[in-house]
Design an enzyme around this catalytic site. Structure first.
Site, short mmCIF file in Angstrom:
data_model
loop_
_atom_site.label_atom_id
_atom_site.label_comp_id
_atom_site.label_asym_id
_atom_site.label_seq_id
_atom_site.Cartn_x
_atom_site.Cartn_y
_atom_site.Cartn_z
N CYS A 164 -7.55 -1.24 3.59
CA CYS A 164 -8.23 -2.29 4.34
C CYS A 164 -9.13 -1.62 5.37
O CYS A 164 -8.65 -0.81 6.16
CB CYS A 164 -7.22 -3.21 5.03
SG CYS A 164 -8.02 -4.43 6.06
N HIS A 219 0.88 -1.17 0.00
CA HIS A 219 0.00 0.00 0.00
C HIS A 219 0.92 1.23 0.00
O HIS A 219 2.08 1.15 0.40
CB HIS A 219 -0.93 -0.05 1.21
CG HIS A 219 -2.02 -1.08 1.02
ND1 HIS A 219 -3.28 -0.76 0.62
CD2 HIS A 219 -1.99 -2.42 1.14
CE1 HIS A 219 -4.01 -1.87 0.50
NE2 HIS A 219 -3.24 -2.90 0.82
P1 HMG Z 1 -17.01 -14.13 12.49
O1 HMG Z 1 -18.12 -13.17 12.85
O2 HMG Z 1 -16.03 -14.50 13.56
O3 HMG Z 1 -17.57 -15.44 11.76
O4 HMG Z 1 -16.23 -13.50 11.26
P2 HMG Z 1 -18.48 -16.62 12.17
O5 HMG Z 1 -17.90 -17.85 11.56
O6 HMG Z 1 -18.78 -16.60 13.64
O7 HMG Z 1 -19.83 -16.27 11.37
C1 HMG Z 1 -20.61 -15.12 11.67
C2 HMG Z 1 -21.57 -14.87 10.52
O8 HMG Z 1 -20.86 -14.58 9.32
C3 HMG Z 1 -22.46 -16.07 10.19
O9 HMG Z 1 -23.70 -15.54 9.71
C4 HMG Z 1 -21.75 -16.72 9.05
O10 HMG Z 1 -22.58 -17.47 8.21
C5 HMG Z 1 -21.22 -15.52 8.29
P3 HMG Z 1 -25.02 -15.52 10.65
O11 HMG Z 1 -25.26 -16.96 10.97
O12 HMG Z 1 -24.64 -14.70 11.85
O13 HMG Z 1 -26.02 -14.85 9.77
N1 HMG Z 1 -20.03 -15.83 7.49
C6 HMG Z 1 -19.91 -15.60 6.17
N2 HMG Z 1 -20.73 -15.04 5.28
C7 HMG Z 1 -20.31 -14.97 4.00
N3 HMG Z 1 -19.11 -15.42 3.59
C8 HMG Z 1 -18.23 -15.97 4.45
C9 HMG Z 1 -18.64 -16.07 5.81
N4 HMG Z 1 -18.04 -16.58 6.90
C10 HMG Z 1 -18.89 -16.42 7.93
N5 HMG Z 1 -17.04 -16.40 4.03
C11 HMG Z 1 -14.95 -13.74 9.25
C12 HMG Z 1 -15.11 -14.16 10.68
C13 HMG Z 1 -13.60 -14.21 8.78
C14 HMG Z 1 -16.07 -14.34 8.41
C15 HMG Z 1 -15.05 -12.18 9.21
O14 HMG Z 1 -14.16 -11.66 10.14
C16 HMG Z 1 -14.73 -11.62 7.85
O15 HMG Z 1 -15.46 -11.80 6.90
N6 HMG Z 1 -13.59 -10.89 7.75
C17 HMG Z 1 -13.14 -10.38 6.47
C18 HMG Z 1 -12.50 -9.04 6.65
C19 HMG Z 1 -12.01 -8.56 5.33
O16 HMG Z 1 -12.50 -8.92 4.26
N7 HMG Z 1 -11.00 -7.65 5.38
C20 HMG Z 1 -10.44 -7.08 4.18
C21 HMG Z 1 -9.65 -8.05 3.36
S1 HMG Z 1 -8.03 -8.38 4.02
C22 HMG Z 1 -7.04 -7.11 3.39
O17 HMG Z 1 -7.52 -6.18 2.79
C23 HMG Z 1 -5.54 -7.25 3.51
C24 HMG Z 1 -4.89 -7.72 2.20
O18 HMG Z 1 -5.18 -6.82 1.13
C25 HMG Z 1 -3.36 -7.80 2.38
C26 HMG Z 1 -2.74 -6.52 2.94
O19 HMG Z 1 -2.99 -5.43 2.44
O20 HMG Z 1 -2.00 -6.68 3.93
C27 HMG Z 1 -5.37 -9.11 1.79
MG MG Z 2 -4.21 -4.94 0.78
#
Ligand code: HMG
Ligand code: MG
Length: 302
Positions: free
Chosen positions: A238, A207
């Site tokens: 992010c 970034h």
């Molecule tokens: P959680 O709340 O701990 O998950 O989140 P959970 O397993 O307890 O589930 C809670 C709810 O989420 C449930 O729904 C699940 O079904 C749903 P409910 O029963 O309450 O209605 N759920 C999902 N829904 C859709 N797709 C899924 C999914 N998984 C669970 N895959 C979790 C844990 C990992 C899901 C959450 O924290 C999350 O989605 N985090 C993503 C954050 C994110 O996307 N951040 C940005 C990307 S990373 C980034 O940008 C860095 C990078 O670019 C590298 C860099 O720059 O360093 C890659």
């Molecule tokens: Mg990134």
């Protein structure tokens, strides 16, 4: 050393996940089509994460369904767990990417679990990917600093990278999530890492918050790395890393690589048009210095 550089375009995912203004499915699809027409061969087209955590990515399935696919282009998706992998599989993603961190605090904020728990969570995902013959890429965030913990030791980055490669990931993309790293620090970290890993196992994901990304990439290039992530028009950030701005702009990276006599297979004019078009759709400024410097005629065609 190869004179071809692989660019992983992360704008449709890393870029758009952080945009305040909503962008329609058709604008996302047009962006991805313009990127593939410009010659990009790996496009991270969306993510299958919780829509409550990142609402901007909630329509990734529709995006995957509507894009025009080219057989030489990899359309990948970011997936945090098995549920995300299954959605990516249904959407016919060509590859998936998992994401871990070198910082405990960031891991908790971003994916709601510790680093060790995230590694356990990735195991069934990777098994399922292998069964379905899909390659898995990995990210390690916060390689040169964390918004919550500050400095990060090289050993922490090496340990997580080792674990992800041992699980079966083909490549680890090292993320300077908040764009704080300098070329000197990049050289130190990569020199340590290249004692443990080879250049083909590593990619870089900078970034550009502090304006160091191009210089950091050049350092990595000189150390032999040949895979770089970037984002069209410098979109990105992010949502769980306060103060993180966009990735290095793909236009600026391509310009730098062309200037070094390296090949990317990318048409810079078409790339710039893609960047201007998405900025117009988002009503935002273009963060690529090269795109802003190039002739207005290129801009007007967007
Ligand atoms: P959680 O709340 O701990 O998950 O989140 P959970 O397993 O307890 O589930 C809670 C709810 O989420 C449930 O729904 C699940 O079904 C749903 P409910 O029963 O309450 O209605 N759920 C999902 N829904 C859709 N797709 C899924 C999914 N998984 C669970 N895959 C979790 C844990 C990992 C899901 C959450 O924290 C999350 O989605 N985090 C993503 C954050 C994110 O996307 N951040 C940005 C990307 S990373 C980034 O940008 C860095 C990078 O670019 C590298 C860099 O720059 O360093 C890659
Ligand atoms: Mg990134």
């Amino acid at each position: 050393m190869s004179d071809f550089v692989n660019i992983v375009e992360v704008g449709p995912r890393d870029g758009l996940q952080n945009e305040k203004n909503a962008i329609s499915i058709s604008d996302k699809v047009q962006l991805i089509n313009r990127l593939s027409n410009a010659g990009l061969q790996h496009i991270e087209a969306g993510s299958f994460v919780s829509p409550r955590w990142v609402p901007q990515m909630a329509n990734s399935a529709e995006v995957f369904q509507q894009i025009q696919r080219h057989s030489n282009v990899i359309y990948s998706a970011l997936t945090p767990n098995l549920k995300g992998f299954e959605s990516a599989l249904t959407a016919k993603a060509d590859q998936v990417a998992i994401f871990a961190a070198a910082s405990e605090a960031f891991s908790q904020k971003n994916i709601n679990c510790s680093i060790a728990e995230s590694i356990e969570r990735f195991k069934p995902l990777i098994e399922a990917a292998q069964k379905n013959k899909l390659k898995v890429r990995a990210y390690v965030s916060c390689i040169l600093g964390c918004p919550y913990e500050g400095d990060i030791k090289a050993e922490q980055v090496i340990k997580v990278t080792e674990q992800l490669l041992a699980l079966g990931c083909y490549e680890v993309s090292l993320g300077d999530t908040i764009g704080v790293g300098t070329p000197h620090q990049t050289k130190q970290l990569l020199t340590s890492m290249l004692r443990e890993f080879n250049t083909e196992q590593l990619a870089l994901h900078f970034h550009d918050t502090y304006g160091q990304a191009i210089a950091n990439q050049y350092v990595a290039l000189e150390l032999g790395l040949r895979t770089f992530d970037s984002s069209i028009a410098g979109l990105g950030g992010c949502p769980y890393a306060k103060g993180a701005s966009g990735n290095v702009a793909t236009e600026d990276l391509v310009y730098m690589l062309q200037g070094a006599g390296l090949k990317t297979g990318i048409d810079l004019d078409k790339l710039i048009q893609a960047g201007h078009a998405v900025c117009k759709a988002l009503s935002r400024n273009n963060n690529s210095k090269v795109a802003n410097a190039m002739e207005p005629s290129i801009r007007e065609e967007a």
